[in-house]
Design an enzyme around this catalytic site. Structure first.
Site, PDB file in Angstrom:
ATOM      1  N   GLU A 254       0.802  -1.222   0.000  1.00 29.09           N
ATOM      2  CA  GLU A 254       0.000   0.000   0.000  1.00 29.09           C
ATOM      3  C   GLU A 254       0.838   1.277   0.000  1.00 29.09           C
ATOM      4  O   GLU A 254       1.826   1.392   0.714  1.00 29.09           O
ATOM      5  CB  GLU A 254      -0.882  -0.019   1.257  1.00 29.09           C
ATOM      6  CG  GLU A 254      -1.880   1.118   1.350  1.00 29.09           C
ATOM      7  CD  GLU A 254      -2.993   0.771   2.320  1.00 29.09           C
ATOM      8  OE1 GLU A 254      -3.940   0.059   1.909  1.00 29.09           O
ATOM      9  OE2 GLU A 254      -2.908   1.167   3.492  1.00 29.09           O
TER      10      GLU A 254
ATOM     11  N   LYS B  47      -8.212   2.520  -2.401  1.00 24.29           N
ATOM     12  CA  LYS B  47      -8.545   2.363  -0.997  1.00 24.29           C
ATOM     13  C   LYS B  47      -9.096   3.689  -0.501  1.00 24.29           C
ATOM     14  O   LYS B  47      -8.381   4.681  -0.420  1.00 24.29           O
ATOM     15  CB  LYS B  47      -7.269   1.992  -0.254  1.00 24.29           C
ATOM     16  CG  LYS B  47      -7.442   1.663   1.189  1.00 24.29           C
ATOM     17  CD  LYS B  47      -7.930   0.265   1.346  1.00 24.29           C
ATOM     18  CE  LYS B  47      -7.034  -0.628   2.163  1.00 24.29           C
ATOM     19  NZ  LYS B  47      -6.240   0.013   3.173  1.00 24.29           N
TER      20      LYS B  47
ATOM     21  N   ASN C  55     -10.036  -7.041   8.422  1.00 22.43           N
ATOM     22  CA  ASN C  55      -9.197  -5.985   8.978  1.00 22.43           C
ATOM     23  C   ASN C  55      -8.934  -6.257  10.465  1.00 22.43           C
ATOM     24  O   ASN C  55      -9.878  -6.361  11.245  1.00 22.43           O
ATOM     25  CB  ASN C  55      -9.868  -4.618   8.796  1.00 22.43           C
ATOM     26  CG  ASN C  55      -8.892  -3.461   9.022  1.00 22.43           C
ATOM     27  OD1 ASN C  55      -7.770  -3.664   9.473  1.00 22.43           O
ATOM     28  ND2 ASN C  55      -9.324  -2.255   8.706  1.00 22.43           N
TER      29      ASN C  55
ATOM     30  N   GLU D  76     -14.559  -5.430   3.061  1.00 25.39           N
ATOM     31  CA  GLU D  76     -13.823  -5.468   4.330  1.00 25.39           C
ATOM     32  C   GLU D  76     -14.731  -5.704   5.528  1.00 25.39           C
ATOM     33  O   GLU D  76     -15.753  -5.046   5.695  1.00 25.39           O
ATOM     34  CB  GLU D  76     -13.080  -4.143   4.516  1.00 25.39           C
ATOM     35  CG  GLU D  76     -12.289  -4.098   5.817  1.00 25.39           C
ATOM     36  CD  GLU D  76     -11.429  -2.863   5.929  1.00 25.39           C
ATOM     37  OE1 GLU D  76     -10.506  -2.719   5.103  1.00 25.39           O
ATOM     38  OE2 GLU D  76     -11.672  -2.035   6.825  1.00 25.39           O
TER      39      GLU D  76
ATOM     40  N   GLU E 155      -5.709  -8.095   6.582  1.00 24.66           N
ATOM     41  CA  GLU E 155      -5.338  -6.683   6.456  1.00 24.66           C
ATOM     42  C   GLU E 155      -4.876  -6.086   7.779  1.00 24.66           C
ATOM     43  O   GLU E 155      -5.464  -6.368   8.822  1.00 24.66           O
ATOM     44  CB  GLU E 155      -6.552  -5.840   6.035  1.00 24.66           C
ATOM     45  CG  GLU E 155      -7.242  -6.239   4.768  1.00 24.66           C
ATOM     46  CD  GLU E 155      -8.482  -5.377   4.530  1.00 24.66           C
ATOM     47  OE1 GLU E 155      -9.102  -5.535   3.486  1.00 24.66           O
ATOM     48  OE2 GLU E 155      -8.824  -4.552   5.405  1.00 24.66           O
ATOM     49  N   SER E 156      -3.883  -5.237   7.700  1.00 27.14           N
ATOM     50  CA  SER E 156      -3.414  -4.355   8.781  1.00 27.14           C
ATOM     51  C   SER E 156      -2.525  -5.017   9.821  1.00 27.14           C
ATOM     52  O   SER E 156      -2.724  -6.178  10.203  1.00 27.14           O
ATOM     53  CB  SER E 156      -4.591  -3.704   9.525  1.00 27.14           C
ATOM     54  OG  SER E 156      -5.423  -2.992   8.669  1.00 27.14           O
TER      55      SER E 156
ATOM     56  N   LYS F  20       0.848   4.620   1.388  1.00 25.33           N
ATOM     57  CA  LYS F  20       0.166   5.153   2.566  1.00 25.33           C
ATOM     58  C   LYS F  20       1.041   6.196   3.247  1.00 25.33           C
ATOM     59  O   LYS F  20       2.123   5.877   3.718  1.00 25.33           O
ATOM     60  CB  LYS F  20      -0.104   3.969   3.511  1.00 25.33           C
ATOM     61  CG  LYS F  20      -0.864   4.300   4.777  1.00 25.33           C
ATOM     62  CD  LYS F  20      -1.110   3.021   5.585  1.00 25.33           C
ATOM     63  CE  LYS F  20      -2.116   3.241   6.697  1.00 25.33           C
ATOM     64  NZ  LYS F  20      -2.358   2.018   7.479  1.00 25.33           N
TER      65      LYS F  20
HETATM   66  O1  LIG Z   1      -0.478   0.064   7.600  1.00 22.18           O
HETATM   67  P1  LIG Z   1      -0.959  -1.319   7.908  1.00 22.18           P
HETATM   68  O2  LIG Z   1      -1.192  -1.549   9.366  1.00 22.18           O
HETATM   69  O3  LIG Z   1      -0.070  -2.363   7.275  1.00 22.18           O
HETATM   70  O4  LIG Z   1      -2.419  -1.480   7.232  1.00 22.18           O
HETATM   71  C1  LIG Z   1      -2.623  -1.438   5.836  1.00 22.18           C
HETATM   72  C2  LIG Z   1      -4.121  -1.502   5.542  1.00 22.18           C
HETATM   73  O5  LIG Z   1      -4.619  -2.717   5.937  1.00 22.18           O
HETATM   74  C3  LIG Z   1      -4.859  -0.385   6.236  1.00 22.18           C
HETATM   75  O6  LIG Z   1      -4.340   0.773   5.659  1.00 22.18           O
HETATM   76  C4  LIG Z   1      -6.386  -0.439   6.067  1.00 22.18           C
HETATM   77  C5  LIG Z   1      -7.185  -1.523   6.109  1.00 22.18           C
HETATM   78  N1  LIG Z   1      -8.482  -1.163   5.917  1.00 22.18           N
HETATM   79  C6  LIG Z   1      -8.541   0.166   5.751  1.00 22.18           C
HETATM   80  C7  LIG Z   1      -9.597   1.003   5.502  1.00 22.18           C
HETATM   81  C8  LIG Z   1      -9.363   2.321   5.341  1.00 22.18           C
HETATM   82  C9  LIG Z   1      -8.073   2.839   5.461  1.00 22.18           C
HETATM   83  C10 LIG Z   1      -7.005   2.023   5.689  1.00 22.18           C
HETATM   84  C11 LIG Z   1      -7.213   0.677   5.848  1.00 22.18           C
END
Ligand SMILES: O=P(O)(O)OC[C@@H](O)[C@@H](O)c1c[nH]c2ccccc12
Length: 268
Positions: free
Chosen positions: A55, A117, A187, A166, A217-218, A57
């Site tokens: 991503e 996104k 997520n 999601e 995710e995340s 970001k």
């Molecule tokens: O930076 P991380 O912790 O690796 O996460 C990425 C991504 O999953 C996260 O940006 C995200 C997951 N769902 C979202 C919804 C909106 C904004 C952002 C997100």
């Protein structure tokens, strides 16, 4: 008001302004010209090893500023060279520091699928996503009433976008499946409270039937987390922070891909 409501309020305001500049009919004409995006479900399936979605970001409400990213296209090219199966571009402005121009810049540099996104709450944003070259769009169940979720999912498919739906809990998994989702992202972060729970994927994965693409995710810190998610049955992982902040983004992505590949081998 929770963080998610807060973000969506700002997103709606921006949307009203953009709609005034470019009417939806104009965007749908552009979409007719560019045609459908890549069919992404097969490309993200993990049967031949865990796929990595990297991503672009700059910042987040949870962590504040992460990276300046002066050249989003260049960063995406590094991700692709490291073996990323798709690139996610955060286009939300207020909390994540992104914009649609980032999507254009990334699309000009890579061949892999692009995920827009954002906080999508209106069909206008789908037309806009495809017009700017997205192949996938994020639909956040927690941000959408069920009829709107189903409507956006159907429209996305119709105009050649793969919807990544999601979820964060059991009820949302059920809602995603009821709406017809075939690519689901779990997520680990709760968007309302911003709390992280890395056990979320393992808990929800059994609720997602075979044949549906499962994305974790995340909060993925590095190769060990990637290997763990692969072992738990993830087809793909979505990673932002740990690939933008490390310095060598190509290497960071390659290490995740490699960890997913080894774990896939060990399981066979
Ligand atoms: O930076 P991380 O912790 O690796 O996460 C990425 C991504 O999953 C996260 O940006 C995200 C997951 N769902 C979202 C919804 C909106 C904004 C952002 C997100």
């Amino acid at each position: 008001m929770n963080t998610l409501d807060d973000i969506i309020g700002a997103v709606r305001k921006d949307l009203t302004a953009r709609r005034r500049l470019i009417p939806e009919a104009e965007l749908s004409d552009q979409v007719a010209e560019v045609g459908p995006g890549l069919d992404c479900a097969a490309l993200l399936s993990g049967t031949d090893g865990l796929k990595v979605i990297a991503e672009v970001k700059r910042s987040s409400p949870a962590k504040g500023n992460l990276a300046d990213i002066l050249d989003p296209g260049g960063l995406a090219a590094e991700y692709e060279a490291g073996g990323a199966a798709a690139i996610s571009v955060l286009t939300e402005r207020h909390r994540f520091g992104g914009c649609l121009a980032d999507l254009d810049a990334v699309g000009a540099r890579v061949r892999v699928p692009l995920l827009r996104k954002d906080f999508i709450v209106d069909p206008y944003q789908l037309w806009e996503s495809r017009a700017h070259g997205a192949d996938l769009v994020l639909l956040i169940v927690a941000a959408l009433e069920q009829p709107l979720l189903a409507e956006l999912l159907a429209l996305a498919a119709e105009i050649g976008l793969t919807p990544l739906v999601e979820v964060h809990d059991e009820t949302e998994v059920k809602r995603a499946l009821d709406a017809g989702a075939w690519v689901i992202g779990v997520n680990a972060r709760d968007l309302r409270t911003l709390e992280m729970d890395r056990g979320t994927f393992a808990r929800l994965a059994p609720e997602i039937p075979d044949g549906v693409v499962r994305i974790a995710e995340s909060g993925i810190r590095g190769p060990q987390d990637a290997a763990d998610y692969a072992a738990q049955g993830a087809d793909a992982i979505l990673v932002g922070e740990s690939v933008v902040t490390g310095g060598d983004s190509k290497r960071a992505v390659a290490a995740l891909v490699e960890a997913g590949r080894q774990r896939g081998r060990a399981l066979r």
